[in-house]
Design a protein around this motif. Structure first.
Motif, PDB file in Angstrom:
ATOM      1  N   LEU B  25       0.895  -1.138  -0.284  1.00  0.00           N
ATOM      2  CA  LEU B  25      -0.138  -0.366  -0.299  1.00  0.00           C
ATOM      3  C   LEU B  25       0.825   1.178   0.463  1.00  0.00           C
ATOM      4  O   LEU B  25       0.859   2.377  -0.129  1.00  0.00           O
ATOM      5  CB  LEU B  25      -0.985  -0.334   0.988  1.00  0.00           C
ATOM      6  CG  LEU B  25      -1.784  -0.973   1.367  1.00  0.00           C
ATOM      7  CD1 LEU B  25      -2.814  -0.752   2.047  1.00  0.00           C
ATOM      8  CD2 LEU B  25      -2.713  -0.351   0.325  1.00  0.00           C
ATOM      9  N   THR B  26       2.219   1.201   0.056  1.00  0.00           N
ATOM     10  CA  THR B  26       2.939   2.759   0.770  1.00  0.00           C
ATOM     11  C   THR B  26       4.004   2.844  -1.250  1.00  0.00           C
ATOM     12  O   THR B  26       4.065   1.710  -1.749  1.00  0.00           O
ATOM     13  CB  THR B  26       4.478   1.939   1.459  1.00  0.00           C
ATOM     14  OG1 THR B  26       3.223   1.361   2.013  1.00  0.00           O
ATOM     15  CG2 THR B  26       5.089   3.464   1.016  1.00  0.00           C
ATOM     16  N   VAL B  27       2.582   4.156  -2.058  1.00  0.00           N
ATOM     17  CA  VAL B  27       3.257   3.870  -3.152  1.00  0.00           C
ATOM     18  C   VAL B  27       4.400   4.912  -3.326  1.00  0.00           C
ATOM     19  O   VAL B  27       4.156   5.681  -2.704  1.00  0.00           O
ATOM     20  CB  VAL B  27       1.912   3.833  -3.913  1.00  0.00           C
ATOM     21  CG1 VAL B  27       0.594   2.856  -4.290  1.00  0.00           C
ATOM     22  CG2 VAL B  27       1.332   5.449  -3.602  1.00  0.00           C
ATOM     23  N   GLN B  28       4.986   4.494  -4.377  1.00  0.00           N
ATOM     24  CA  GLN B  28       6.017   5.833  -5.204  1.00  0.00           C
ATOM     25  C   GLN B  28       5.893   6.474  -6.077  1.00  0.00           C
ATOM     26  O   GLN B  28       5.206   6.222  -7.072  1.00  0.00           O
ATOM     27  CB  GLN B  28       7.414   5.134  -5.534  1.00  0.00           C
ATOM     28  CG  GLN B  28       7.661   4.190  -4.312  1.00  0.00           C
ATOM     29  CD  GLN B  28       8.373   4.395  -3.176  1.00  0.00           C
ATOM     30  OE1 GLN B  28       8.364   6.246  -3.974  1.00  0.00           O
ATOM     31  NE2 GLN B  28       8.500   3.995  -1.885  1.00  0.00           N
ATOM     32  N   PRO B  29       5.516   7.959  -6.406  1.00  0.00           N
ATOM     33  CA  PRO B  29       4.673   8.893  -6.935  1.00  0.00           C
ATOM     34  C   PRO B  29       5.646   9.324  -8.264  1.00  0.00           C
ATOM     35  O   PRO B  29       7.387   8.848  -7.764  1.00  0.00           O
ATOM     36  CB  PRO B  29       4.967  10.363  -6.220  1.00  0.00           C
ATOM     37  CG  PRO B  29       4.497  10.018  -4.435  1.00  0.00           C
ATOM     38  CD  PRO B  29       5.233   8.433  -4.322  1.00  0.00           C
ATOM     39  N   LYS B  30       5.668   9.326  -9.189  1.00  0.00           N
ATOM     40  CA  LYS B  30       6.432   9.632 -10.265  1.00  0.00           C
ATOM     41  C   LYS B  30       7.372  10.679 -10.452  1.00  0.00           C
ATOM     42  O   LYS B  30       8.513  11.023 -10.803  1.00  0.00           O
ATOM     43  CB  LYS B  30       5.874   9.095 -11.116  1.00  0.00           C
ATOM     44  CG  LYS B  30       5.967   7.811 -11.967  1.00  0.00           C
ATOM     45  CD  LYS B  30       5.119   7.025 -13.388  1.00  0.00           C
ATOM     46  CE  LYS B  30       5.029   5.863 -13.029  1.00  0.00           C
ATOM     47  NZ  LYS B  30       4.426   5.781 -14.887  1.00  0.00           N
ATOM     48  N   THR B  31       6.190  11.938 -10.091  1.00  0.00           N
ATOM     49  CA  THR B  31       6.385  12.726 -10.643  1.00  0.00           C
ATOM     50  C   THR B  31       7.982  13.533  -8.855  1.00  0.00           C
ATOM     51  O   THR B  31       7.751  14.861  -8.940  1.00  0.00           O
ATOM     52  CB  THR B  31       5.260  13.935 -10.554  1.00  0.00           C
ATOM     53  OG1 THR B  31       4.346  14.237  -9.767  1.00  0.00           O
ATOM     54  CG2 THR B  31       5.029  13.501 -12.016  1.00  0.00           C
ATOM     55  N   GLN B  32       7.222  13.462  -8.547  1.00  0.00           N
ATOM     56  CA  GLN B  32       8.033  13.227  -7.093  1.00  0.00           C
ATOM     57  C   GLN B  32       8.669  12.092  -5.944  1.00  0.00           C
ATOM     58  O   GLN B  32       8.245  11.472  -6.851  1.00  0.00           O
ATOM     59  CB  GLN B  32       6.518  14.567  -5.987  1.00  0.00           C
ATOM     60  CG  GLN B  32       5.123  14.479  -6.443  1.00  0.00           C
ATOM     61  CD  GLN B  32       4.115  14.647  -5.623  1.00  0.00           C
ATOM     62  OE1 GLN B  32       3.739  14.168  -4.495  1.00  0.00           O
ATOM     63  NE2 GLN B  32       2.665  14.985  -6.395  1.00  0.00           N
ATOM     64  N   MET B  33       8.921  12.751  -5.032  1.00  0.00           N
ATOM     65  CA  MET B  33      10.044  11.520  -4.256  1.00  0.00           C
ATOM     66  C   MET B  33       9.557  11.361  -3.210  1.00  0.00           C
ATOM     67  O   MET B  33      10.056  12.832  -2.250  1.00  0.00           O
ATOM     68  CB  MET B  33      11.203  11.741  -4.437  1.00  0.00           C
ATOM     69  CG  MET B  33      12.249  10.757  -4.080  1.00  0.00           C
ATOM     70  SD  MET B  33      14.192  10.566  -4.615  1.00  0.00           S
ATOM     71  CE  MET B  33      13.299  10.244  -6.401  1.00  0.00           C
ATOM     72  N   PRO B  34       9.219  10.466  -2.051  1.00  0.00           N
ATOM     73  CA  PRO B  34       8.740  10.488  -0.671  1.00  0.00           C
ATOM     74  C   PRO B  34      10.378  11.041  -0.286  1.00  0.00           C
ATOM     75  O   PRO B  34      11.227  10.734  -0.108  1.00  0.00           O
ATOM     76  CB  PRO B  34       8.345   9.437  -0.489  1.00  0.00           C
ATOM     77  CG  PRO B  34       8.248   8.373  -1.777  1.00  0.00           C
ATOM     78  CD  PRO B  34       8.753   9.127  -2.867  1.00  0.00           C
ATOM     79  N   SER B  35       9.851  11.920   0.892  1.00  0.00           N
ATOM     80  CA  SER B  35      11.558  12.216   1.890  1.00  0.00           C
ATOM     81  C   SER B  35      12.294  10.603   2.769  1.00  0.00           C
ATOM     82  O   SER B  35      13.035  10.963   2.275  1.00  0.00           O
ATOM     83  CB  SER B  35      11.155  12.996   3.117  1.00  0.00           C
ATOM     84  OG  SER B  35      10.075  12.667   3.243  1.00  0.00           O
ATOM     85  N   LEU B  38      14.357  10.644  -0.553  1.00  0.00           N
ATOM     86  CA  LEU B  38      15.051  11.354  -0.934  1.00  0.00           C
ATOM     87  C   LEU B  38      16.424  10.891   0.076  1.00  0.00           C
ATOM     88  O   LEU B  38      17.634  10.971  -0.809  1.00  0.00           O
ATOM     89  CB  LEU B  38      14.672  12.199  -1.361  1.00  0.00           C
ATOM     90  CG  LEU B  38      15.697  13.768  -1.479  1.00  0.00           C
ATOM     91  CD1 LEU B  38      14.942  13.931  -3.036  1.00  0.00           C
ATOM     92  CD2 LEU B  38      15.168  14.801  -0.910  1.00  0.00           C
TER      93      LEU B  38
END
Lengths: 1102, 484
Positions: B25-35, B38
């Motif tokens: 359920l933890t998804v990774q956005p493509k245009t952003q980066m979870p801290s 990063l």
């Protein structure tokens, strides 16, 4: 362990017995004896089989002599027949037939077999019918060929045979043997028997949820346009919020609400006028999540039924998706038989409804302009050309220029729809193939929507397993009218001629050939028709492919396992082209930058898989249903768009012909990925068909939820009571059915941004530091962000009275949405202006009443006449909103202006009209008198004095309809009504009071104007140019009656149809939105007019 | 199997699926980066820090408002139209809506930069292992701490009390972590301690590792080239003068100590910057002279201890200066006489200003300091000075032990090509003499208001104070600091 060994031992023993008796048992026996004693018969059998019979003398004493006649029978068959009427039973042990007294048999009761077929009236096999022995635990399910086999302990037995869609039967069986059971199709199969919730099928009689089930026949009788309007015409609690702006634009998705508005926009969404989607109910197509667009585009012929789930008892199984209600669509399953072909064709005519428009004619308009001084100027050097220009225009009027601008961009749209369906197959394998082409032609010229729907449905039965695969391909192509906004035509002055003497479209209007217009117009207005003559287009294309596979395994008659997998792939692209000559570029200096092409593409993929176990059991007076469902879903979308400009040659409209990309532009795009899982458990307990109880529990996990709140529990509990089953009501013959039910539960809605809860970094795409790229924190993530929760209470009553002549459903509900997603302001030193939190509370309460009465029901003459009506009341109230939302609204609240914006205030409805109370036009001064917040009259308009002066949502709305059926003819008329709400009449303020005299205005512009002291007028003076701000003068009570639909159908009698080699043939005519009567006179359909529709339909089955 | 068994098996299956779900359920956005993603690489940290510099050069911070925009309005550095926010800023009309908005915008941006820094600092210690090259962890942390102090010092100088007149109570929040909880407003002394602590720690972290201490500005500008001895693994550690380097920390310390009236420490720090030498013995930050200015180096980049790189500077010059938005006088006299004293020799007087004619024919006297360049191969024209060695000379002139200040004063005046005067003996008089130089030297660098405020300059010494104005150095906190 112990159980296992026992089972094994028993199996070995059985095997031995079987091997030893095999030959003897197989021996064929012939007997023909009359009134023989058992002893006598046994003797004959010993002789024929070579087995020895053992019995106790006492046993034979209780037996009675009998007749027996068997030929070529096996020993067990003979014994069954022989002992069927005796209180005896037998066992074959080691070449011996042991006769025992029946009651004394301690272990291993002897079962006797009943077998047979379950068929319908036409003799077709009914698979999956349940055959059960009354009062015992045994039962069976019919195979695809309708065959069943059942062991019965004692005769005479009573068999209960039931199947979904058929009237259940009880059959007394005197002894073993073969049976041929015929089941009759139930009249109102879905209404009466089962509620399809999309996850579990539930018995309607013992279900505590508030649901409306709509059959395919009803859908056809209540409209021909699309499922959404038909549904609204049937049940007004499925409420289409009418958009006065978008009218009957076929490319516009309507805003749907079930039981009121239950969401509020967040701070950043306040300016976003398109609130569509916030209250959209969940659409479930054959068990899988679908979209509102699908509901609009789906091939109506493929729909078997639609179920609308409204309260918690019905929707809690959808957990975090259920808060806005659920629409469950069940498509038609293929029917076995020879290949059958059905065709349906429609011609749909749409005509613009411009009755709400009243504009001035050329002479009156010019006179108005003169009166208000548009051609007067204090300075002679300006006044002279103005007068000259006036004279020029007057000469135009005298010449007979009288342009009916309203008619220019509209047309009568003629669309057509064709449906073909083929189906057939045998008991094991069935198929259906269908295709629909639907061409909708809107009333604005060039506005259209074309869809194609293809479906292939296959099902295969293997023993007690059923495989079904449903493939749906949908193609859509929509085009916006090149004519632009309808409002541009409404305001055109009628003394302008749109064409020159050669019939060519003029680009600039009112051009006298010299510059005498200079003081009237800085630049002459452009002709909106001009752009339409250019090669300009705005298109949108979609393709979606859905494949739903399901396996249903009836492990036991009571236990069904179902597994489903749904895959959907979507693609869409949009093209918007305007050539250099388009008036939008008139002010673009650089001619090489004129003309633009906007291209966008979107892709999406979604899967949805579920495993489901359901169990039903009847134990005496107790009946239990239990269901468990596990579901996982993933949806992925991505899209991008870019703009190119510089199309100097209008003939080249291909994007590569652009000179460059838009100046300073960069590609746009968005992407999202969401995942969720859900486990649902549901239990129903019924006692004696009188009392019943529903419990549902769902745990939902979604990627949108904050990390600390990944899983959300949802639940519901319901109680019901079938009063008609109670002894005290049984003798009241006029009550056929009386059910009370109540439920309470929590559901949620998760329509928020996919990544809202995350603390994420974005990358600067248009900025850098020296040669390094940088990332920035996009916002303060909220790890405990939750879904919005809706607490639902519902109490309902369902009744069938007077021999089912009157049926009634009533519901009262209170629904409170808690934890609305909203921003919370932070001190500036936090570095972020706000973060997102669950704050805010909204309540809807109301009732729904629906009744149907048969006034005439004469089956002999085949004449029925029924009327039905529904009334819905909903009251919406904001209980709490965040401080941030309050502050964010300040600027729009304080702004002056004629149109009241949406304001959300605690204690008021979301649809409240906030205006300053007006005391009317002061007769002595002609100025408007307001009532300020201290209750004093004032001439000053102040936004602090804004008061709730009405609610734009009607307090009461509903519909009524009448259905007449005589022999092969039927007629259904349905009407909609609403009252108890207010409307802010924008036509009055914008086109009369604040009318812009440069353009055409409403014909009421002269009416009721203040002219001199003492006049008791409704509107300010004609020459007062100061703009009027929003006041209660323009809030009007709304009472509206519309004719929603009229449907006439004629079924050609079957003998005639047979001559045409058809099985059935029918014709129907349909008319929608024939009239609209309202107490509020205003322009309806401002950017796109409303339409009236008519259609003719042929339905044929070969 | 009995029904019960099916159900149990089903339930077990569900249970197994559900436990593995949380990860799914933890998804990774493509245009952003979870801290949390990063900060698993060194380059992620570098990107986040670059983001901080990008925020610093935004128009509502050092890219305009805090250097030549809003803050210079407080000292009436530019001509104004009546009844505008700009005029009201010059009149210290802090109750005006427009003034409040302008000030609040800077306040919010400073704290936004601080929040971005704190987001890095919150992770830097936990992920020390991701810093592969030697000293990069120390530089990352040191830069962050020093930048945090830089912003906090400017906030204190703008919204805090006059240094010589500290009342009780709290001043501002010294924000050290990113959180949605409201930040505590600290008393002056505590704020000062936090700020100086950050600087001390930053200096200690960077002292040994900053390449700037070992290489010259030229070397740092040509990483990996044949001529340069500086050969780093990647260019991120080069161009230290564009970043909060070790000397910038020292210069900032000098500035801070001077504000906190600790002259001894201020002098020590200023002296360290002035005396800094390249490996070849040449001065690291030399004072610019006439030839530099006449050669077109209007921002005197050789003096920049820390310069903020803004690739859009030329555009800003077009929009703000050349268009006449930011001008002083329609002729040269106002500036030449009132600001520079009509010396005729002062390199700033003779080189920094020019008359332009607008499209409507009117003439404006505009500043050329931020001319920028169209050619991005050179760095110098794109630098907005954040800390300059000339300021260090002025600090040293004021804070050096008795008698020693004169040499710095002389060096400074000589470089500017004006007559060398003798500094007065009275410290108060020295301050009044020096504040004129601050005004001239750091024009449009956002330092003038602070210079006046530090010495609580009377209106008589406040150049171009509007006649109608009552000078008020106490800028109130923006209203959006006080939300529920």
């Amino acid at each position: 362990m112990e159980l296992q060994t026992r089972v094994k031992a028993a199996a070995i023993l059985l095997l031995i017995v079987f091997l030893q008796t095999g030959t003897a048992v197989a021996q064929k026996i012939n007997l023909n004896l009359k009134h023989a004693s058992l002893k006598e018969i046994f003797g004959k059998l010993e002789a024929q089989t070579g087995l020895s019979f053992m019995w106790d003398e006492h046993v034979l004493k209780i037996s009675s002599p009998q007749d027996i006649q068997v030929s070529n029978a096996t020993l067990p068959e003979t014994m069954d027949i022989l002992l069927s009427n005796q209180p005896l039973t037998y066992r074959i042990v080691n070449k011996m037939v042991v006769i025992n007294e029946k009651t004394l048999t301690p272990v291993g009761t002897i079962f006797q077999e009943i077998s047979g077929y379950v068929r319908d009236e036409a003799g077709l096999a009914i698979p999956f019918a349940t055959v059960r022995v009354k009062g015992a635990n045994t039962g069976a399910v019919s195979a695809p060929d309708g065959r069943f086999r059942l062991d019965v302990r004692a005769f005479p037995a009573t068999l209960q045979v039931s199947c979904q869609g058929y009237t259940p039967r009880e059959i007394k069986v005197p002894g073993p043997g073969t049976l041929n059971i015929v089941l009759v199709k139930s009249q109102q199969q879905i209404n009466e028997v089962v509620v399809t919730t999309g996850i579990f099928n539930r018995k309607k009689e013992s279900f505590t949820g508030a649901v409306t089930t709509v059959t395919a026949e009803q859908l056809a009788a209540f409209g021909n346009r699309n499922l959404i309007t038909s549904l609204r015409n049937i049940d007004p609690s499925f409420n289409i919020v009418e958009s006065n702006t978008f009218g009957s634009n076929p490319n516009r998705l309507p805003e749907i609400q079930i039981r009121g508005n239950s969401s509020l926009p967040n701070v950043n969404e306040l300016q976003d006028e398109t609130r569509v989607g916030m209250n959209t109910p969940l659409v479930i197509l054959d068990g899988f999540e679908s979209s509102l667009q699908k509901l609009l585009d789906i091939n109506q012929n493929e729909v078997a039924s639609i179920t609308m789930l409204k309260d918690a008892s019905a929707t809690a199984i959808y957990g975090s998706r259920g808060a806005n209600g659920v629409i469950v669509i069940t498509t038609r399953a293929p029917q076995p038989g020879k290949l059958r072909l059905s065709y349906r064709g429609d011609v749909n005519v749409e005509m613009p409804d411009l009755t709400a428009y009243h504009v001035l004619n050329a002479r009156d308009k010019l006179e108005l302009e003169y009166k208000v001084g548009l051609y007067d100027n204090a300075r002679a050097e300006n006044d002279v050309p103005l007068k000259q220009y006036y004279n020029y225009l007057m000469s135009q009027v005298n010449r007979g220029v009288e342009t009916d601008w309203l008619s220019k961009p509209v047309r009568t749209g003629i669309g057509q729809r064709h449906n073909v369906r083929m189906e057939g197959g045998d008991n094991a394998f069935r198929y259906s193939i269908s295709a629909q082409v639907n061409d909708i032609q809107g009333v604005m010229k060039g506005s259209s929507r074309r869809t194609f729907n293809g479906t292939i449905n296959l099902s295969y039965y293997y023993r007690n397993i059923r495989f079904t695969n449903n493939l749906i391909i949908g193609l859509g192509e929509s085009a916006e009218s090149p004519y632009g906004s309808f409002s541009d035509y409404v305001k055109m002055n009628p003394y302008w001629a749109p064409y020159d003497e050669n019939g060519r479209v003029i680009k600039l209007l009112g051009n006298p050939g010299s510059s005498i217009y200079a003081n009237r117009w800085n630049t002459l207005p452009t002709n909106p028709l001009y752009d339409a003559t250019l090669n300009t287009f705005q298109k949108y294309k979609t393709t979606d492919i859905t494949n739903n596979l399901s396996v249903e395994w009836r492990i036991q008659p009571d236990l069904v396992f179902r597994a489903r997998l749904g895959l959907t792939k979507m693609n869409s692209d949009s093209d918007y082209f305007r050539p250099a000559d388009h008036t939008a570029f008139a002010s673009t200096e650089d001619i090489l930058r004129r003309g633009s092409y906007q291209y966008g593409v979107n892709k999406g993929f979604r899967y949805d898989a579920s495993a489901n176990l359901s169990y039903t059991r009847q134990l005496g007076a107790h009946a239990i249903f239990a269901g468990l469902d596990y579901n996982i879903r993933e949806a992925r979308t991505s899209g991008y768009s870019f703009v190119a400009e510089g199309f100097t040659n209008p003939k080249f409209d291909f994007i590569s012909m652009a000179l460059q990309y838009a100046q300073g532009g960069k590609p746009g795009g968005a992407e999202s990925l969401t995942r969720s899982v859900g486990v649902t458990g549901s239990v129903n307990y019924t006692y004696d068909e009188r009392y019943f109880m529903d419990l549902s529990l769902r745990s939902d996990g979604a990627s949108q939820f904050g990390k600390l709140n990944r899983f959300a529990p949802f639940w519901s509990a319901g109680l019901g009571w079938n009063l008609h089953k109670e002894a005290m009501f049984k003798h009241l013959s006029f009550i056929n059915r009386l059910k009370l039910r109540g439920s309470v539960g929590v559901t949620g809605s998760q329509n928020f941004n996919a990544y809202q809860a995350l603390s994420t970094y974005g990358y600067y795409t248009d900025d850098r530091y020296y040669s390094w790229t940088g990332a920035y924190l996009m916002g303060l993530g909220n790890q405990s962000l939750k879904w919005q929760q809706k607490m639902n209470y519902d109490a309902g009553l369902e009744a069938d009275l007077f021999n089912r002549r009157l049926s009634l459903v009533a519901d009262y509900y209170i629904e409170t949405t808690n934890g609305l997603i909203s921003s919370v302001d932070l001190p500036a030193s936090s570095g972020f202006p706000n973060y997102i939190e669950n704050i805010g509370k909204l309540e809807n309460r109301g009732f729904e009443v629906k009744a149907t009465a048969f006034i005439v029901r004469n089956q002999r003459k085949a004449f029925t006449w029924s009327v039905s009506g529904a009334l819905v009341h909903n009251q919406n109230k904001i209980l709490m909103i965040s401080e941030a939302l309050k502050t964010a609204q300040k600027s729009s609240e304080n702004a002056t202006g004629a149109v009241p914006g949406m304001l959300y205030k605690e204690g008021y409805s979301t649809n409240t009209i906030w205006v300053v109370p007006s005391l009317g036009i002061d007769p002595s001064t002609g100025k408007e008198l307001y009532l300020n917040r201290n209750g004093e009259p004032t001439y000053l308009w102040n936004s602090l004095d804004l008061r709730a002066s009405g609610i734009s949502e009607p307090s009461y709305f509903g519909n009524f309809s009448t259905l007449v059926r005589y022999k092969n003819f039927s007629m259904n008329l349905s009407f909609g009504y609403r009252f108890g709400g207010q409307l802010y009449n924008q036509t009055l303020i914008n086109k009369v009071e604040n009318a812009d005299y440069r353009y055409n205005v409403d014909s009421r512009v002269y009416d009721n104007r203040w002219q001199k002291p003492g006049d008791n007028a409704a509107f300010k003076g004609l020459l007062v140019t100061a703009a009027t701000n929003r006041t209660s003068r323009f809030v009007q009570d709304e009472k509206t009656l519309t004719m929603q639909n009229a449907n006439f159908q004629y079924d050609v009698n079957s003998s005639f149809a047979k001559k045409l080699k058809m099985q059935a043939l029918s014709f129907s005519a349909n008319m929608a939105d024939l009239f609209y009567l309202s107490t509020v006179r205003r322009e309806r359909g401002t950017t796109y007019p409303f339409s009236r529709q008519m259609s003719l339909t042929v339905n044929a089955l070969f | 199997m009995t029904p019960l068994k099916y159900i149990i098996t089903g339930l077990l299956g569900v249970a197994i699926c559900t436990t593995s779900c949380k990860k799914w359920l933890t998804v990774q956005p493509k245009t952003q980066m979870p801290s949390e993603v990063l900060f698993t690489t060194e380059s992620g940290f570098q990107d986040a820090l670059t983001g901080v510099y990008i925020q610093m050069k935004s128009t509502n911070a050092y890219g305009q408002d805090m250097t030549f925009g809003t803050i210079e309005r407080l000292t009436t550095s530019w001509d104004v139209t009546t009844n505008t926010t700009e005029q009201r800023l010059g009149l210290f009309n802090y109750t005006d809506d427009g003034v409040q908005r302008a000030l609040a915008s800077m306040y919010a941006q400073e704290y936004k930069i601080i929040a971005s820094i704190n987001a890095i600092l919150a992770e830097v210690d936990n992920h020390r292992d991701v810093f592969l090259s030697a000293g990069s962890y120390e530089m990352m942390k040191g830069e962050c701490l020093a930048l945090r102090a830089y912003c906090h010092l400017d906030l204190l100088r703008l919204f805090g009390p006059v240094p010589g007149n500290i009342a009780g109570g709290t001043v501002l929040p010294y924000v050290k972590k990113i959180s949605k909880e409201p930040n505590q407003h600290l008393p002056y002394d505590q704020y000062k301690t936090e700020l100086l602590n950050d600087l001390t720690t930053a200096a200690a972290l960077q002292k040994e590792v900053d390449p700037f201490t070992r290489y010259s500005q030229t070397d740092l500008s040509n990483p990996g080239s044949v001529s340069s001895p500086f050969k780093p693994e990647n260019t991120y550690s080069a161009f230290r003068f564009l970043r909060m380097n070790y000397y910038a920390v020292k210069a900032l310390q000098a500035r801070a100590y001077l504000w906190f009236q600790d002259n001894r420490s201020a002098y020590a720090c200023a002296k360290e910057v002035i005396d800094a030498k390249n490996p070849d013995g040449s001065t690291k930050f030399r004072l610019g002279v006439l030839s530099d200015m006449s050669g077109g180096n209007f921002n005197l980049s050789m003096e920049h201890v820390f310069g903020l790189y803004d690739f859009q500077l030329a555009k800003k010059f077009e929009d703000q200066f050349k268009s006449g938005v930011l001008k002083k006088g329609s002729g040269v006299t106002t500036v030449n006489n009132q600001l520079y004293g009509n010396t005729g020799t002062d390199i700033r007087e003779t080189n920094l200003w020019t008359l332009v004619t607008l499209a409507n024919g009117s003439k404006c006297n505009i500043l050329k300091k931020y001319t920028g360049a169209t050619e991005s191969s050179t760095i110098a024209p794109f630098q907005i000075p954040m800390l300059r060695v000339s300021e260090m000379y002025l600090v040293a002139a004021e804070t050096a032990p008795a008698g020693e200040g004169q040499q710095y004063w002389e060096a400074f005046r000589t470089a500017r090509n004006i007559t060398v005067s003798i500094l007065p003996a009275d410290p108060a008089q020295v301050q009044l003499e020096l504040v004129k130089e601050y005004r001239k030297e750091l024009f449009a660098e956002g330092q003038a208001f602070f210079a006046y405020k530090r010495i609580n300059a009377p209106k008589a010494s406040f150049l171009w104070a509007p006649a109608a104005a009552t000078i008020n150095y106490l800028v109130p906190l923006p209203l959006n600091e006080f939300v529920q």
